[in-house]
Design a protein around this motif. Structure first.
Motif, PDB file in Angstrom:
ATOM      1  N   LEU A  97       0.810  -1.213   0.000  1.00 28.28           N
ATOM      2  CA  LEU A  97       0.000   0.000   0.000  1.00 28.28           C
ATOM      3  C   LEU A  97       0.848   1.269   0.000  1.00 28.28           C
ATOM      4  CD1 LEU A  97      -2.730  -1.033   2.611  1.00 28.28           C
ATOM      5  CD2 LEU A  97      -2.828  -1.187   0.105  1.00 28.28           C
ATOM      6  N   SER A  98       2.143   1.130  -0.120  1.00 27.15           N
ATOM      7  CA  SER A  98       3.016   2.290  -0.123  1.00 27.15           C
ATOM      8  C   SER A  98       2.869   3.051  -1.445  1.00 27.15           C
ATOM      9  CB  SER A  98       4.475   1.879   0.061  1.00 27.15           C
ATOM     10  OG  SER A  98       4.968   1.285  -1.123  1.00 27.15           O
ATOM     11  N   PRO A  99       3.158   4.347  -1.452  1.00 27.34           N
ATOM     12  CA  PRO A  99       3.054   5.120  -2.703  1.00 27.34           C
ATOM     13  C   PRO A  99       3.909   4.547  -3.822  1.00 27.34           C
ATOM     14  CG  PRO A  99       3.228   6.604  -0.826  1.00 27.34           C
ATOM     15  CD  PRO A  99       3.468   5.217  -0.299  1.00 27.34           C
ATOM     16  N   LEU A 100       5.118   4.067  -3.501  1.00 33.29           N
ATOM     17  CA  LEU A 100       5.978   3.508  -4.539  1.00 33.29           C
ATOM     18  C   LEU A 100       5.387   2.240  -5.141  1.00 33.29           C
ATOM     19  CD1 LEU A 100       9.616   3.955  -3.157  1.00 33.29           C
ATOM     20  CD2 LEU A 100       8.569   5.083  -5.129  1.00 33.29           C
ATOM     21  N   HIS A 101       4.801   1.403  -4.284  1.00 31.60           N
ATOM     22  CA  HIS A 101       4.221   0.157  -4.794  1.00 31.60           C
ATOM     23  C   HIS A 101       3.009   0.453  -5.660  1.00 31.60           C
ATOM     24  CE1 HIS A 101       2.655  -3.922  -4.973  1.00 31.60           C
ATOM     25  NE2 HIS A 101       3.784  -4.340  -4.453  1.00 31.60           N
ATOM     26  N   ILE A 102       2.194   1.410  -5.253  1.00 32.23           N
ATOM     27  CA  ILE A 102       1.029   1.794  -6.053  1.00 32.23           C
ATOM     28  C   ILE A 102       1.481   2.362  -7.399  1.00 32.23           C
ATOM     29  CG2 ILE A 102      -0.928   3.374  -6.189  1.00 32.23           C
ATOM     30  CD1 ILE A 102      -1.185   3.063  -3.127  1.00 32.23           C
ATOM     31  N   LEU A 103       2.515   3.219  -7.364  1.00 29.38           N
ATOM     32  CA  LEU A 103       3.049   3.768  -8.612  1.00 29.38           C
ATOM     33  C   LEU A 103       3.584   2.655  -9.506  1.00 29.38           C
ATOM     34  CD1 LEU A 103       3.892   6.097 -10.439  1.00 29.38           C
ATOM     35  CD2 LEU A 103       5.985   6.316  -9.072  1.00 29.38           C
ATOM     36  N   LEU A 157      10.590  -0.423  -9.175  1.00 29.48           N
ATOM     37  CA  LEU A 157      10.045   0.312  -8.034  1.00 29.48           C
ATOM     38  C   LEU A 157       9.431  -0.625  -7.007  1.00 29.48           C
ATOM     39  CD1 LEU A 157       8.246   3.408  -9.609  1.00 29.48           C
ATOM     40  CD2 LEU A 157      10.391   3.371  -8.326  1.00 29.48           C
ATOM     41  N   GLN A 158       8.918  -1.741  -7.475  1.00 31.80           N
ATOM     42  CA  GLN A 158       8.227  -2.670  -6.590  1.00 31.80           C
ATOM     43  C   GLN A 158       9.180  -3.623  -5.881  1.00 31.80           C
ATOM     44  OE1 GLN A 158       5.097  -6.296  -7.371  1.00 31.80           O
ATOM     45  NE2 GLN A 158       4.676  -4.340  -8.352  1.00 31.80           N
ATOM     46  N   TRP A 159      10.158  -4.154  -6.626  1.00 30.08           N
ATOM     47  CA  TRP A 159      11.038  -5.187  -6.060  1.00 30.08           C
ATOM     48  C   TRP A 159      12.432  -5.057  -6.680  1.00 30.08           C
ATOM     49  CZ3 TRP A 159       9.061  -8.830  -2.510  1.00 30.08           C
ATOM     50  CH2 TRP A 159       9.969  -9.790  -2.091  1.00 30.08           C
ATOM     51  N   PRO A 160      13.239  -4.126  -6.210  1.00 31.01           N
ATOM     52  CA  PRO A 160      14.569  -3.945  -6.804  1.00 31.01           C
ATOM     53  C   PRO A 160      15.522  -5.069  -6.435  1.00 31.01           C
ATOM     54  CG  PRO A 160      14.347  -2.588  -4.850  1.00 31.01           C
ATOM     55  CD  PRO A 160      13.001  -3.223  -5.070  1.00 31.01           C
TER      56      PRO A 160
END
Length: 224
Positions: A97-103, A157-160
């Motif tokens: 639910l973090s902004p980066l994950h949503i982006l 962005l999701q899983w570097p």
């Protein structure tokens, strides 16, 4: 070892890799060697990503000392710890639910949509033996390459991971070289018509506020 070890899930590695690769394949329908190279680079990225996401957390192991200092007391082998950007930026809630994950989800969806709408225009142009200059091709010369790169950027962005972070700039260069080869082939076939189109439409950056001259034509190579 962590009691909540979130890896060694090789079935998920295979299933997720297959789903995304087949999904991409269905949208780009590779026909030439250049097409297959483009899809192959994307596929290698996807396999490397899901191998670390569900199989073996190589990045976590290699950076365990540094991560341990940054996140003392954290369970590095818990699956949620693989969302490194969220951990390093101090996000305390559900990483999904973090902004980066949503982006990242927005970018991944946008990339697949771009692949899909590009294929629709390209397929119609191929069928009619025309140069593809309508729809998304009126704004970009290489929307399918951009679609691939957008999906990969979303996953970063999701899983570097160290491997995918290294692969991404290499794939950018590969795609740039592939598009140069394709453009030489297309211009040899369509001549001045394609040269005029190329002068008006950028390769990877959409240009708004103006349309291309002419709306007919096709290329079996353009875009992918």
């Amino acid at each position: 070892m962590s009691t909540d070890y979130g890896y060694d899930l090789w079935g998920l590695v295979i299933i997720n890799s297959a789903v995304f690769i087949i999904f991409a394949f269905s949208f780009v329908r590779p026909r030439t060697k250049l097409d297959w190279r483009a899809l192959g680079g994307f596929s290698a990225f996807i396999v490397a990503l899901f191998t670390e996401m569900y199989g073996f957390p190589l990045t976590i192991y290699l950076l365990s000392g540094w991560l341990g200092n940054r996140m003392p007391g954290g369970d590095l082998l818990n699956h949620n710890s693989g969302h490194l950007w969220q951990d390093l930026t101090g996000w305390q809630g559900d990483p999904h639910l973090s902004p980066l994950h949503i982006l990242s989800n927005v970018l991944i969806a946008a990339g697949f949509i771009l692949l899909y709408v590009s294929w629709q225009v390209l397929f119609a142009a191929q069928r009619d033996h025309r140069l593809a200059v309508t729809g998304v091709y009126a704004r970009l010369r290489h929307p399918q390459y951009l679609g691939f790169l957008t999906i990969m950027a979303g996953f970063l962005l999701q899983w570097p991971t160290l491997l995918t972070l290294l692969m991404f700039p290499v794939l950018v260069i590969v795609y740039l070289r592939l598009d140069r080869k394709e453009e030489r082939m297309v211009e040899a076939e369509f001549g001045d018509e394609y040269a005029a189109y190329r002068r008006q439409v950028l390769g990877f950056v959409p240009r708004f506020g103006r349309r291309t001259a002419g709306s007919r034509g096709r290329t079996p190579q353009e875009g992918l």
